[in-house]
Each structure stands twice: as C-alpha cells, then as structure tokens.
Write an enzyme that holds these catalytic residues in place. Structure first.
Site, PDB file in Angstrom:
ATOM      1  N   GLU A 163      41.823  35.243  14.919  1.00 49.87           N
ATOM      2  CA  GLU A 163      41.269  34.443  16.015  1.00 49.87           C
ATOM      3  C   GLU A 163      39.753  34.262  15.928  1.00 49.87           C
ATOM      4  O   GLU A 163      39.008  34.667  16.841  1.00 49.87           O
ATOM      5  CB  GLU A 163      41.679  35.046  17.366  1.00 49.87           C
ATOM      6  CG  GLU A 163      43.186  35.144  17.545  1.00 49.87           C
ATOM      7  CD  GLU A 163      43.624  35.483  18.969  1.00 49.87           C
ATOM      8  OE1 GLU A 163      42.768  35.522  19.862  1.00 49.87           O
ATOM      9  OE2 GLU A 163      44.831  35.681  19.172  1.00 49.87           O
ATOM     10  N   GLU A 348      51.299  36.555  16.444  1.00 48.15           N
ATOM     11  CA  GLU A 348      51.233  37.121  17.803  1.00 48.15           C
ATOM     12  C   GLU A 348      51.936  36.186  18.775  1.00 48.15           C
ATOM     13  O   GLU A 348      51.744  34.965  18.718  1.00 48.15           O
ATOM     14  CB  GLU A 348      49.786  37.250  18.307  1.00 48.15           C
ATOM     15  CG  GLU A 348      49.004  38.382  17.716  1.00 48.15           C
ATOM     16  CD  GLU A 348      47.625  38.527  18.344  1.00 48.15           C
ATOM     17  OE1 GLU A 348      47.436  38.138  19.523  1.00 48.15           O
ATOM     18  OE2 GLU A 348      46.737  39.026  17.645  1.00 48.15           O
TER      19      GLU A 348
HETATM   20  O1  IFM Z   1      45.205  41.334  22.881  1.00 46.62           O
HETATM   21  C1  IFM Z   1      44.920  40.081  22.335  1.00 46.62           C
HETATM   22  C2  IFM Z   1      44.747  40.167  20.838  1.00 46.62           C
HETATM   23  O2  IFM Z   1      43.761  41.075  20.495  1.00 46.62           O
HETATM   24  C3  IFM Z   1      44.370  38.814  20.281  1.00 46.62           C
HETATM   25  N1  IFM Z   1      45.268  37.800  20.723  1.00 46.62           N
HETATM   26  C4  IFM Z   1      45.590  37.724  22.123  1.00 46.62           C
HETATM   27  C5  IFM Z   1      46.021  39.094  22.625  1.00 46.62           C
HETATM   28  C6  IFM Z   1      46.368  39.025  24.130  1.00 46.62           C
HETATM   29  O3  IFM Z   1      45.261  38.630  24.868  1.00 46.62           O
END
Ligand code: IFM
Length: 444
Positions: A163, A348
C-alpha cells in the site's frame, strides 16, 4: 461457488501490527514508534511495543496458519529490526528472527511471501527526510539486497511495498499515519520516491533472487458517486482513482503517470526514473475493503474531491467502511480491462466487527462470515468473467494493532486477548477452513 483448480489460499499479517518485542534484541525505532508516542495520534494511546507478541509466539501463530489450511503466508519484515539505523550496521539477531520464521513456515508446508515494507520506516531514515529524500531509493535497494542475501533460497515470492498509496497520501498529506505530515507536495514527492524505490528493488531482487516472483501490493479503489453528485463532477471519480490507483499502477504497467496527476508529479521526476519504475513485475497484490463515496470539496483543498459517508442503506464494518462485494468485482475487472489482466493475488480483504466472546470464550462472528461470503462471491464473478486472480489471503490472521485506531478494531480470524495473549479461533476461522478445504464457498 467453486474456485478454479489450482487456486491458492493464504493469509496476511504485518510486522509492526503483530510483532511487539520492541525492546528485544536490538530492534531500531520506526516512524510508528514515534507516531504512537505523540499524544493524541493513536486511539487510547495504544502502541506497537507488545502488540500480539508474535516476536515470541511466532511458532503458535504459524501453527494457526497451517491449521487453517492456508499455504501462502504474506508477512512483512521490519526494516529497523534488521538494520536499526536503516542503513549501515546490520542486526544479526533481527536477521536470525526472520530466518527462524521462514524455516518455521517451510516446516509447516507454508510458502513464505516476505513484504519488505509495510509502513514501519526506521526513524533514523525519517530523520534524514524519509521518503521525501531521493536517497531513499538507494537505502531501500540496499535493504532489499540484504534480505535477498539472507532469504532468497527459501522464499516463494517477494513483495516490495504494501500500500504505497497509504504511505504517501495518508502519511504525508492527510497526516493520519506516520510520519504525520500534512504537505501535499511532500506527499507527491514521497509517492514518486516510493515508486522509484520499488523499481530499484525489483532490479536487485531479480539479480539476487533469480527465479522468484516479485510484485507489489496496492489497495485498489473504486470511487462511487452519491445522489447529490452533479454530472459536471463526474471527472472527479476518475481523478480520485488516478490519485489512489493510477499513481502507483500506471508507472509500473504503462511507464507513465496518469495525465490528470502529471502536474503534481512532474517536478519530482528525473531522467531515467520512469524506465526504472517500469520494470516488469510478476504479479500484483490487491488489497480491497470498501468502495469510496465522493463529493466535490467544498473549500479550497489540495484535491477537488472529498470523502463522504456511504449512503445510509449500505451495511458497514466497524471502521465505517461500506460493505460491497460487487465493488471488489469491479476493481478486479478494471485490472483486467485497463491493465492487461496481470496475475493478481488478493493479498488483503476482511472486516472489523465487534467480536463479543461468549461465556465459553468462543467468538461467533457471523458478520465477518457474511462479509467474506459477499467478497468471495464478487471475486468468483470476476474470475468467471476472465480476471486472472490466483489467490486469496484474508486480512488478517490475528486481531492486531490497527494503526491510528489502536487495538479497538479487530480484523482477525483469530481473537487475541491483549491482556493474556491467548489466541482463540473465531467462527470465521472455521468458515475459512471450510472454504479452503473445499476450494468453494459453503452453501449458506
Ligand atoms: O490493517 C491494515 C493493513 O495494515 C493494511 N491494509 C488495510 C488493513 C485494515 O485497515
């Protein structure tokens, strides 16, 4: 719904969010240690000093991953644990930790996917300007070389950045994450240097880790309008997606920044940069959670749009994020149609919900199960329509440190009691076990 034969299942975590062990074995400070120490920045004054104590309990956590039936483990390396000052002297005990962890994965049949950067920049490098310093590309390349030298014989795939958009925009423009800057120009500069660092690391890893996959992870967003949105504002959706997606996808896949943001990026680009960033990668990691509702900015602002509340009829997670598995499908289709259908791994996806343990200690998190049903359905539809999606990794294995929201927001398949560090698999863990075992959504 069945997923394709050969579809893979994994799970994701990140170093600062779970490791703890802040005072152990020579770990250096990170920008998140500093941010947590600043009053009022993190809910409840929470910190990552103990977190899930994974630094000491990693074997139990790997058992939980293996028990889930997952085969990929995307974890991240804390840069300052292996290079306390970010550059220069290495920390042998920090390197040994990741060695043990990777060996532990192999012993359990898990494929290690290390991510080199999940937001915990060494504070010593921030003191030199962090990502706004063009030297960051060299610092990151040296760190990548160190880790390749240590782990290349055992990893399956490398992830350079998790990210980068959040590091750049939330950390340097919105100030809601470390290092907490609110400077749009610095944010664009950081974004470009992160892209450049990614490109340099790809070259290093190709050289030192031949035959291994290399990719990066982006939270790919879908902007949505609200009824009060005017036709004349329609271009704002595109600008929003260019800012959050295009600034990071386009240089890698198309060799340039989107036209709509070029005026902001141009001053930071030097000859040869775009060619470095444009190096081929083997996969894209996609994180996705929610569609973003937008309205035009009311006051003069750095960007002409602002985030709006989702419509009242939408279900939401405890983060306030709208639940919409079809937006996930749309995102996967955008990658197929606009970026040449790259191999995608969903690195994710998940939701924070209020998890109340019953008298027997069990957590019956039906909200989270419903969330996964919705999003896995969206993903299945995209695959059926031709999107090249190869794996899915829920976020996250454990309840953990949710950045500025502290420990109050729980995303785990496994409940963590932060007083005792007891781990208790939730109903969603059992659900995901079934999904993985059958490579299909159970009928519900
Ligand atoms: O916890 C975060 C993660 O570190 C990065 N992506 C989003 C998740 C939820 O907010």
């Amino acid at each position: 719904m069945r997923f394709p034969d050969g579809f893979q299942w994994g799970v994701s975590t990140s170093s600062f969010q779970i490791e703890g062990g802040a005072d152990d074995d020579g770990r250096g400070a990170s920008i998140w240690d500093t941010y947590c120490a600043a009053p009022g920045k993190v809910a409840n004054g929470d910190t990552g000093r103990v977190a899930c104590d994974h630094y000491h309990r990693w074997a139990e956590d790997l058992d939980l991953i293996a028990g889930l039936g997952a085969r990929i483990y995307r974890f991240s390396i804390m840069w300052g644990r292996v290079l306390p000052e970010g550059v220069g002297a290495t920390n042998p005990k920090g390197l040994d930790f990741y060695d043990r962890l990777v060996d532990g994965m192999l012993e359990r049949g898990l494929k290690p996917w290390p991510c080199l950067y999940h937001w915990d920049l060494p504070q010593a490098l921030q003191d030199r300007g962090g990502w706004t310093n063009r030297d960051s590309a060299g610092w990151f390349a040296d760190y990548a070389a160190l880790m390749a030298g240590r782990l290349a014989d055992r990893v399956e795939n490398w992830v350079t950045f998790n990210e980068p958009s959040v590091s750049a925009w939330v950390g340097h423009e919105e100030g809601r994450h470390a290092p907490g800057l609110t400077d749009p120009r610095a944010a664009a500069r950081a974004a470009h240097h992160i892209n450049l660092s990614h490109g340099r690391a790809v070259a290093v890893l190709r050289d030192l880790s031949p035959g291994k996959g290399i990719g990066f992870v982006l939270p790919v967003h879908k902007g949505r309008t609200l009824p009060q949105f005017q036709e004349r504002d329609a271009h704002l959706i595109r600008l929003y997606e260019d800012k959050w997606n295009g600034v990071f996808l386009d240089p890698v896949y198309k060799g340039r920044y989107p036209d709509s943001v070029l005026d902001r990026m141009a001053e930071h680009i030097r000859p040869g940069d775009m060619e470095e960033i444009n190096r081929p990668v083997d996969f894209l990691g996609v994180n996705h959670y929610f569609p973003t509702y937008l309205l035009p900015s009311e006051e003069p602002a750095s960007w002409p749009f602002r985030f709006a509340e989702p419509p009242k009829y939408m279900r939401r997670t405890e983060m306030g994020w709208a639940i919409d598995g079809d937006a996930f499908r749309e995102v996967l289709m955008i990658l197929k149609d606009e970026y040449g259908n790259p191999p995608v791994h969903v690195t994710e996806n998940g939701g924070a919900f209020i998890d109340v343990a019953g008298p027997d200690g069990r957590v019956d998190d039906q909200d989270r199960i419903a969330y996964y049903r919705d999003y896995l359905t969206g993903m299945g539809r995209a695959i059926a329509a031709g999107a090249d999606v190869r794996s899915f990794m829920p976020w996250s294995l454990l309840d953990n440190f949710e950045w500025a929201r502290g420990y109050a927001k729980r995303f785990g398949l496994v409940h963590v009691d932060f007083q005792t560090q007891k781990r208790t698999p939730k109903a969603s863990y059992r659900f995901m076990q079934q999904v993985i075992a059958n490579n299909a959504l159970p009928s519900g």
